[in-house]
Every structure is written in C-alpha cells, then in structure tokens.
Design an enzyme around this catalytic site. Structure first.
Site, PDB file in Angstrom:
ATOM      1  N   GLY A   1      36.298  32.690  49.726  1.00  9.90           N
ATOM      2  CA  GLY A   1      34.855  32.680  49.458  1.00  9.90           C
ATOM      3  C   GLY A   1      34.610  32.207  48.041  1.00  9.90           C
ATOM      4  O   GLY A   1      35.548  31.885  47.313  1.00  9.90           O
TER       5      GLY A   1
ATOM      6  N   SER B   1      40.040  35.400  45.468  1.00 12.45           N
ATOM      7  CA  SER B   1      40.428  34.004  45.328  1.00 12.45           C
ATOM      8  C   SER B   1      39.411  33.095  45.980  1.00 12.45           C
ATOM      9  O   SER B   1      38.650  33.501  46.858  1.00 12.45           O
ATOM     10  CB  SER B   1      41.780  33.775  45.984  1.00 12.45           C
ATOM     11  OG  SER B   1      41.629  33.932  47.378  1.00 12.45           O
ATOM     12  N   LYS B   2      39.449  31.864  45.520  1.00 15.66           N
ATOM     13  CA  LYS B   2      38.535  30.842  46.013  1.00 15.66           C
ATOM     14  C   LYS B   2      38.668  30.662  47.512  1.00 15.66           C
ATOM     15  O   LYS B   2      37.709  30.339  48.188  1.00 15.66           O
ATOM     16  CB  LYS B   2      38.879  29.511  45.331  1.00 15.66           C
ATOM     17  CG  LYS B   2      37.809  29.041  44.375  1.00 15.66           C
ATOM     18  CD  LYS B   2      38.163  27.680  43.859  1.00 15.66           C
ATOM     19  CE  LYS B   2      37.460  27.462  42.542  1.00 15.66           C
ATOM     20  NZ  LYS B   2      37.950  26.348  41.792  1.00 15.66           N
ATOM     21  N   ARG B   3      39.884  30.841  47.997  1.00 13.29           N
ATOM     22  CA  ARG B   3      40.128  30.540  49.401  1.00 13.29           C
ATOM     23  C   ARG B   3      39.320  31.441  50.342  1.00 13.29           C
ATOM     24  O   ARG B   3      39.025  31.062  51.454  1.00 13.29           O
ATOM     25  CB  ARG B   3      41.618  30.640  49.715  1.00 13.29           C
ATOM     26  CG  ARG B   3      42.202  29.262  49.944  1.00 13.29           C
ATOM     27  CD  ARG B   3      43.580  29.316  50.542  1.00 13.29           C
ATOM     28  NE  ARG B   3      44.509  29.993  49.645  1.00 13.29           N
ATOM     29  CZ  ARG B   3      45.535  30.704  50.081  1.00 13.29           C
ATOM     30  NH1 ARG B   3      45.749  30.835  51.366  1.00 13.29           N
ATOM     31  NH2 ARG B   3      46.358  31.274  49.229  1.00 13.29           N
TER      32      ARG B   3
END
Ligand code: GLU
Length: 480
Positions: free
Chosen positions: A258, A254-256
C-alpha cells in the site's frame, strides 16, 4: 520539566514524506507543544547521492498542511543554524579533529576491496561482520606517511573495549550492550563528509536537543552515539524510540502493501485531521482502558505523553484509516468540505462554479465517502443525461403495473411545480401514495430506480432536488 524542551525532526530528504516519518514528526511536535518547548527541523542531507530536487520544500509543505510546524529550521530560522547538515561540514571536521587529538578516533586507510575481503572472511568463519579495528595498529609515523602520500582515508571511532554501554530509553527501558560488538564506526568519510552518526550527535548537542524521539530502527545506533557523547564530554539527551509501523501481516510497513507516502494519502482525499488522528494512534494511546478514538490536534497536544507510547509494533490498518476518514468527512464543516472537494469534481461534468449545488451534492453523498477521490463514482447520478440501470433485472421492477402508475403520477405532479425541492418532492410522493394506493417498497423502489438506476443510494428527495425539476421529470417519463 526543568529546562526548556527542545526536540528535533531530522529527516534525510527523499522526495516524499513516509508515513513513519510523519509519525516521528508528529510525536516530536506534540511533545514540544505539550511542554511549551521548541520543535526544530534539521535536514540531514549529507548523503549527496540521495539528493532530490525540491524535496525539502515538499517536506515542509506536507507537514505544514497537516498542522505540524517548526520553531526553528531552514525556513523558520533560529539561533542554532544552519539547519542543513550540508552547510555544517566545517563544524563536523573541527569536532572530528578534536576526537583524533584526544585519541577517541583514528585514521584508517582500507580500500573498499580490502573491506569487502575482510567481510568475506568473517562470514566464512561465521563471525560478526564488522571492521576488525586493524587501523588502530598503525604507528603515528605510518599514518603521517600515508596521509602525505595522499592515500584516501577515513576517520573511525575508537570504541573502548570490554565495557558495557548502557542507556535508558524512555520507551524501551534500559538497554545494555557489550562494547566489543560495537563497530569502530566511520565518522568522517574519505570525501570529507560526516556519517550520520557523527553529524547527528554533534548537531543534537550543539542545537541543545533535550529529547530525541525517533523510530525504533535507530536504536541500534545508540551505543555508538553514547560513546561519542562520552568522548566529547557531552550530556546525552533523553531518548525515546517509538515502535515500528507494521503491515497487517506484521512485516515492516512497505510500499508493496500500500501507499507509504503521506502525499499519496493527501492526494486521495484523506482529510488532514483524520490522517493526524490516525497516525497519532500508531504507537500511542490515551490510557489503559481508554477507548476514545477521536482526537483533534489540540486534544493530542494536551494528552500526548511518552509514557503512553507502546513498546510493540504498531499495525497500520488501512480499513481503520478509511473508517476514520469517513467519520471526519461525515461531520466536517460543509463549507470547508466543499472547498476541499472541488478538485475531485474535475471531469465529472458537474459545474463547480455553482457552489450551492456542489454543497448540496456533497451533503447528500458524504456518508458514503471514505475519501474524497471517491466523489466521481458517487456523482455520476447527478451529471448523467440518461439513467443507466445498474443491472438489467431492475427493468422488471420498473415495468410492474404499480410502478408505472406511481412513476406516471409523480412525473405529473413534479411537472406542475415551479421549482423542485426535497420537501416538495416528499409531499408529491405522499400525494402519489394517497391517490394510487401504491406504498412502501412498491412505491419507493421503482422511483429510486427510475431516477438513479440503482436500488440504493443517498436520500431520494435530496437527489431529486439536485437533479431539478426538468431532469427529474424527464428521467421518470423515460420509463413510461
Ligand atoms: N536522518 C535520520 C532519518 O532519516 C534521522 C534519524 C534520527 O532522528 O536520528 O530519519
């Protein structure tokens, strides 16, 4: 393989290429090239609300930069186009009518409020939430009437009940599912646009796709697709669902935690060869007990096989990516690396028109680089006009009697040179050692600190050459 292999990468354009999409695109590309087949790009852009300007160009550009090419698609053309689903709407309508005629699909008229209420009640009763198939009960006349009245309608798949839907996935093995829990999926929406399922199956068939290779997240759609193939009387392509890419804590990437956009990695100065190598190993390996880690694209094409795709999730480890990228940077052709690095010198004060100097700098610092955007941190020593001590304590080392002797002697020797090179620097230091008796750490440490302000870093003779005679002498003398 008997027939020509035809695989496809079928992204919905989102404006960037997700690491997971890159892996899917890469595996399809490798598979196609391995078997001398065709790699096809199809843009699944029927969800008009998600349209992003320039997304397709960006996607193709990023993949091309990474060496992933297509034999057919929006740019390459081909006999099976158009390759944008948004340009194939008539095709989907036609095939959907066929399903209606044959009784494999039916009209349904529920409003979104009615569907919401259905879901709410199912949840209350602890039931699986799905369309309760009530539209099947409408008589032909009722349907005609509703259609004539202009009521919004969708077309749904009539899932045959009480059957076992089976398929054999090349990665996951045999999968069976009770058709009773398969939703009467919407095929054609009220706005006349197809859903993913309808368009995907029709296109894979019409485009002659022999193997579907995609992320595991799509495996739950397969039963619906199998039923669609069956209804049309079409052969089901072979399927391979590759494992999810996970964060280190085993959650879905997930974006969170990295970056997930390939463009971000390219921008930060991950080399394309390193990225491709790293991504290939996310879910694939060359063989049991085979410890090799480095694969150029040609190696991957030669060695790739679906049999070596693992079933469990593939962990994305950014440290490993950094390590791999650093390994590539260290061994990269220096001229090519210099070209690639130029943008990262902007704002560093180093004049990039002097390619030879940039080349020398890079050669000196490249062992320290995990990615090219770290260049500015490592080149400060070459652009500064005055050495900054990394920590104040270093001053003591410079002020020691022996240090001052060595620094002074070296400054004098360098001053006498016409031009400073790494070799001349080494000889000068050797002479200083012989003449002053200062040696080992007591010699090298103060010289390094005097020239760079730090106790460690790249090879000092190389640094001195890059600094040049005038600056090196000035830096040394400053501490006397
Ligand atoms: N359009 C789907 C996606 O965005 C394609 C899935 C498939 O390969 O069937 O990934």
């Amino acid at each position: 393989m008997a027939n020509e292999v035809r695989v496809r990468f079928a992204p919905s354009p989102t404006g960037y290429v997700h690491i997971g999409s890159l892996r899917t695109a890469l595996f399809n590309f490798l598979f196609a090239r391995h078997y001398g087949g065709k790699n096809i790009l199809r843009i699944e852009d029927t969800d008009q609300t998600r349209k992003v300007e320039g997304a397709v160009e960006n996607l193709i550009g990023s993949l091309e930069r990474l060496g992933i090419t297509f034999d057919e698609g929006p740019v390459a053309g081909g006999d099976f186009g158009p390759y944008f689903q948004s340009e194939r709407l008539d095709i989907y309508k036609k095939y959907c009518s066929e399903l209606l005629q044959k009784g494999y699909a039916y009209y349904a008229f529920e409003t979104s409020e009615e569907l919401e209420e259905m879901r709410r009640l199912q949840q209350l009763e602890g039931k699986q939430t799905m369309y309760d198939r009530r539209g099947r009960d409408l008589s032909e006349d009722e349907v005609k009437e509703k259609l004539a009245s202009g009521a919004p309608s969708v077309i749904r798949l009539k899932v045959p009940l009480g059957e076992e839907v089976r398929f054999n996935d090349l990665v996951k093995g045999t999968i069976k599912i009770d058709s009773d829990i398969v939703d009467d999926q919407i095929l054609l929406k009220s706005d006349g646009f197809p859903t993913y399922h309808l368009a995907n199956v029709i296109d894979d068939h019409l485009m002659g796709i022999t193997h579907i290779i995609r992320g595991e997240e799509w495996i739950t759609s397969v039963p619906k697709h199998i039923l669609l193939y069956r209804a049309f009387g079409w052969e089901v392509p072979a399927m391979a669902h590759v494992p999810l890419i996970l964060n280190r804590d085993k959650t879905k990437l997930s974006k969170r935690q990295g970056d997930v956009a390939v463009e971000d990695y390219l921008r930060k100065g991950y080399l394309r060869e390193a990225l491709v190598n790293f991504i290939a190993l996310l879910g694939w390996n060359p063989g049991e007990g085979d410890e090799r880690e480095f694969f150029a694209m040609d190696d991957l094409i030669r060695e790739f096989s679906i049999e070596r795709v693992q079933t469990s999730g593939a962990v994305f480890n950014p440290d490993k990516l950094n390590w791999m990228n650093n390994s590539y940077i260290k061994d990269y052709d220096l001229d090519k690396l210099t070209e690639l690095s130029l943008p990262y010198f902007s704002g560093t004060g180093i004049d990039t028109s002097d390619r030879e100097r940039v080349r020398m700098i890079l050669n000196t610092i490249r062992v320290y680089l995990n990615k090219l955007d770290e260049i500015p941190d490592h080149v400060k020593i070459f652009s500064t006009e005055e050495v900054q001590l990394e920590k104040d304590e270093l001053r003591q080392i410079l002020e020691a009697e022996s240090s001052r002797k060595a620094i002074g002697a070296l400054a004098g020797k360098l001053e006498d040179l016409d031009k400073l090179t790494a070799d001349l620097y080494k000889s000068a230091v050797a002479e200083v050692q012989a003449e002053t008796g200062v040696k080992g750490k007591a010699l090298f440490k103060p010289l390094r600190i005097a020239l760079t302000g730090s106790e460690n870093g790249p090879e000092l003779p190389a640094i001195a050459e890059i600094l040049g005679k005038e600056k090196s002498v000035r830096f040394l003398k400053r501490w006397l």
